[in-house]
Each structure stands twice: as structure tokens, then as C-alpha cells.
Design a protein around this motif. Structure first.
Motif, PDB file in Angstrom:
ATOM      1  N   SER A  21       0.834  -1.184   0.000  1.00 21.18           N
ATOM      2  CA  SER A  21       0.000   0.000   0.000  1.00 21.18           C
ATOM      3  C   SER A  21       0.873   1.238   0.000  1.00 21.18           C
ATOM      4  O   SER A  21       1.985   1.226   0.521  1.00 21.18           O
ATOM      5  CB  SER A  21      -0.916   0.028   1.231  1.00 21.18           C
ATOM      6  N   CYS A  22       0.358   2.301  -0.575  1.00 23.87           N
ATOM      7  CA  CYS A  22       1.061   3.570  -0.590  1.00 23.87           C
ATOM      8  C   CYS A  22       0.049   4.682  -0.401  1.00 23.87           C
ATOM      9  O   CYS A  22      -0.911   4.783  -1.165  1.00 23.87           O
ATOM     10  CB  CYS A  22       1.825   3.749  -1.899  1.00 23.87           C
ATOM     11  N   ALA A  23       0.272   5.501   0.596  1.00 26.68           N
ATOM     12  CA  ALA A  23      -0.629   6.603   0.896  1.00 26.68           C
ATOM     13  C   ALA A  23       0.057   7.935   0.650  1.00 26.68           C
ATOM     14  O   ALA A  23       1.171   8.166   1.125  1.00 26.68           O
ATOM     15  CB  ALA A  23      -1.094   6.520   2.340  1.00 26.68           C
ATOM     16  N   ALA A  24      -0.604   8.793  -0.087  1.00 25.31           N
ATOM     17  CA  ALA A  24      -0.107  10.136  -0.338  1.00 25.31           C
ATOM     18  C   ALA A  24      -0.830  11.118   0.570  1.00 25.31           C
ATOM     19  O   ALA A  24      -2.049  11.053   0.735  1.00 25.31           O
ATOM     20  CB  ALA A  24      -0.313  10.520  -1.798  1.00 25.31           C
ATOM     21  N   SER A  25      -0.078  12.021   1.162  1.00 27.65           N
ATOM     22  CA  SER A  25      -0.668  13.014   2.044  1.00 27.65           C
ATOM     23  C   SER A  25       0.069  14.336   1.911  1.00 27.65           C
ATOM     24  O   SER A  25       1.169  14.392   1.364  1.00 27.65           O
ATOM     25  CB  SER A  25      -0.635  12.534   3.504  1.00 27.65           C
ATOM     26  N   GLY A  26      -0.535  15.382   2.442  1.00 27.50           N
ATOM     27  CA  GLY A  26       0.066  16.701   2.385  1.00 27.50           C
ATOM     28  C   GLY A  26      -0.785  17.676   1.608  1.00 27.50           C
ATOM     29  O   GLY A  26      -2.001  17.542   1.542  1.00 27.50           O
ATOM     30  N   SER A  27      -0.124  18.659   1.034  1.00 26.87           N
ATOM     31  CA  SER A  27      -0.820  19.696   0.274  1.00 26.87           C
ATOM     32  C   SER A  27      -1.123  19.198  -1.131  1.00 26.87           C
ATOM     33  O   SER A  27      -0.426  19.523  -2.091  1.00 26.87           O
ATOM     34  CB  SER A  27       0.021  20.970   0.236  1.00 26.87           C
ATOM     35  N   ILE A  28      -2.175  18.432  -1.226  1.00 29.02           N
ATOM     36  CA  ILE A  28      -2.545  17.784  -2.483  1.00 29.02           C
ATOM     37  C   ILE A  28      -3.864  18.321  -2.997  1.00 29.02           C
ATOM     38  O   ILE A  28      -4.866  18.298  -2.291  1.00 29.02           O
ATOM     39  CB  ILE A  28      -2.650  16.262  -2.299  1.00 29.02           C
ATOM     40  N   LYS A  75      -8.941   8.115  -1.073  1.00 29.72           N
ATOM     41  CA  LYS A  75      -7.934   8.037  -0.023  1.00 29.72           C
ATOM     42  C   LYS A  75      -6.541   8.420  -0.500  1.00 29.72           C
ATOM     43  O   LYS A  75      -5.598   8.402   0.291  1.00 29.72           O
ATOM     44  CB  LYS A  75      -7.889   6.631   0.559  1.00 29.72           C
ATOM     45  N   ASN A  76      -6.407   8.750  -1.772  1.00 28.55           N
ATOM     46  CA  ASN A  76      -5.101   9.034  -2.367  1.00 28.55           C
ATOM     47  C   ASN A  76      -4.124   7.889  -2.112  1.00 28.55           C
ATOM     48  O   ASN A  76      -2.987   8.097  -1.691  1.00 28.55           O
ATOM     49  CB  ASN A  76      -4.529  10.352  -1.832  1.00 28.55           C
ATOM     50  N   MET A  77      -4.601   6.689  -2.389  1.00 27.07           N
ATOM     51  CA  MET A  77      -3.778   5.515  -2.164  1.00 27.07           C
ATOM     52  C   MET A  77      -3.653   4.666  -3.419  1.00 27.07           C
ATOM     53  O   MET A  77      -4.534   4.664  -4.282  1.00 27.07           O
ATOM     54  CB  MET A  77      -4.348   4.657  -1.034  1.00 27.07           C
ATOM     55  N   VAL A  78      -2.556   3.954  -3.497  1.00 30.22           N
ATOM     56  CA  VAL A  78      -2.325   3.007  -4.569  1.00 30.22           C
ATOM     57  C   VAL A  78      -1.854   1.703  -3.941  1.00 30.22           C
ATOM     58  O   VAL A  78      -1.164   1.707  -2.915  1.00 30.22           O
ATOM     59  CB  VAL A  78      -1.294   3.536  -5.594  1.00 30.22           C
ATOM     60  N   TYR A  79      -2.240   0.596  -4.564  1.00 32.04           N
ATOM     61  CA  TYR A  79      -1.929  -0.716  -4.029  1.00 32.04           C
ATOM     62  C   TYR A  79      -1.252  -1.567  -5.091  1.00 32.04           C
ATOM     63  O   TYR A  79      -1.408  -1.361  -6.284  1.00 32.04           O
ATOM     64  CB  TYR A  79      -3.196  -1.432  -3.566  1.00 32.04           C
ATOM     65  N   LEU A  80      -0.523  -2.553  -4.627  1.00 30.67           N
ATOM     66  CA  LEU A  80       0.069  -3.530  -5.518  1.00 30.67           C
ATOM     67  C   LEU A  80      -0.139  -4.909  -4.915  1.00 30.67           C
ATOM     68  O   LEU A  80       0.499  -5.261  -3.923  1.00 30.67           O
ATOM     69  CB  LEU A  80       1.560  -3.269  -5.735  1.00 30.67           C
TER      70      LEU A  80
END
Length: 121
Positions: A21-28, A75-80
Motif C-alpha cells: 500500500s502507498c498513501a499520499a498526504s500533504g498539500s494535495i 484516499k489518495n492511495m495506490v496498491y500492488l
């Protein structure tokens, strides 16, 4: 600032499965294309899979049919999802995302710090 954080790596036996899993956060403001890369010791970082904002996917031949990339835009997430893992899949896996920020009024690529995947008996 934008931060990407990977999780889900670990040790697995050949033929096993793992989900990253990868979560992106911040000023998006918006997240565009996202992808997964990997790097084994002594090797260059290589592209593994990508997914567009619209959900279109593509894979490197080495993982095609075994890996599945997906995303959750809310959720601004990507999965593999990695199935039928092989020892040659062993590497540090990194996620990348194209992010649009209002502060810069531009698209920029951001990288996570990586998560270790080890496939071994």
C-alpha cells in the motif's frame, strides 16, 4: 509538502502473496498517475506497474499476470497485489505519484521511501 508512505512489505515464500500500500498526504489538490518501482541491490530502479487517474493499468512483462495495481482516489492511495511471488521479485519497492499542488500550480512527481519485499524459502 507531499509525502508518500509505503507499507505491506515483508518476507514471503516463493509462490506466496503480498499486498503493498502507498498513501499520499500533504498539500494535495489532485493525484494523477501512480506507479510502483523496485530496486534490488546493485541494480537500477525499474518500473513495475502504473495506473492512470482514470484507472487504466499497465505492467512490466516480468510481473504481468501476477501483479495487480489499483488505486483509491478518495484516499489518495495506490496498491500492488503481488501473487505467485518469485525470488527475483526481491527488492525495495517504491511508489510514485504525480501530484498537482495549488502552491506551485504544477504537476510534480513524488516518491515514497520504499518497503522491502523479500521472497525466499
Amino acid at each position: 509538502q507531499v509525502q508518500l508512505v509505503e507499507s505491506g512489505g515483508g518476507l514471503v515464500q516463493p509462490g506466496g502473496s503480498l499486498r503493498l500500500s502507498c498513501a499520499a498526504s500533504g498539500s494535495i489538490f489532485s493525484v494523477g498517475a501512480m506507479g510502483w518501482y523496485r530496486q534490488a541491490p546493485g541494480n537500477q530502479r525499474e518500473w513495475v506497474a502504473g495506473v492512470t487517474s482514470g484507472g487504466s493499468t499497465n505492467y512490466d512483462d516480468s510481473v504481468k499476470g501476477r501483479f495487480t495495481i489499483s488505486r483509491d482516489n478518495a484516499k489518495n492511495m495506490v496498491y500492488l497485489q503481488m501473487n505467485r511471488l518469485k525470488p527475483e521479485d526481491t527488492a525495495v519497492y517504491y511508489c510514485k505519484a504525480a501530484v498537482y499542488q495549488r502552491t506551485s500550480s504544477s504537476w510534480d512527481d513524488y516518491w515514497g521511501q520504499g518497503t522491502q519485499v523479500t521472497v525466499s524459502s
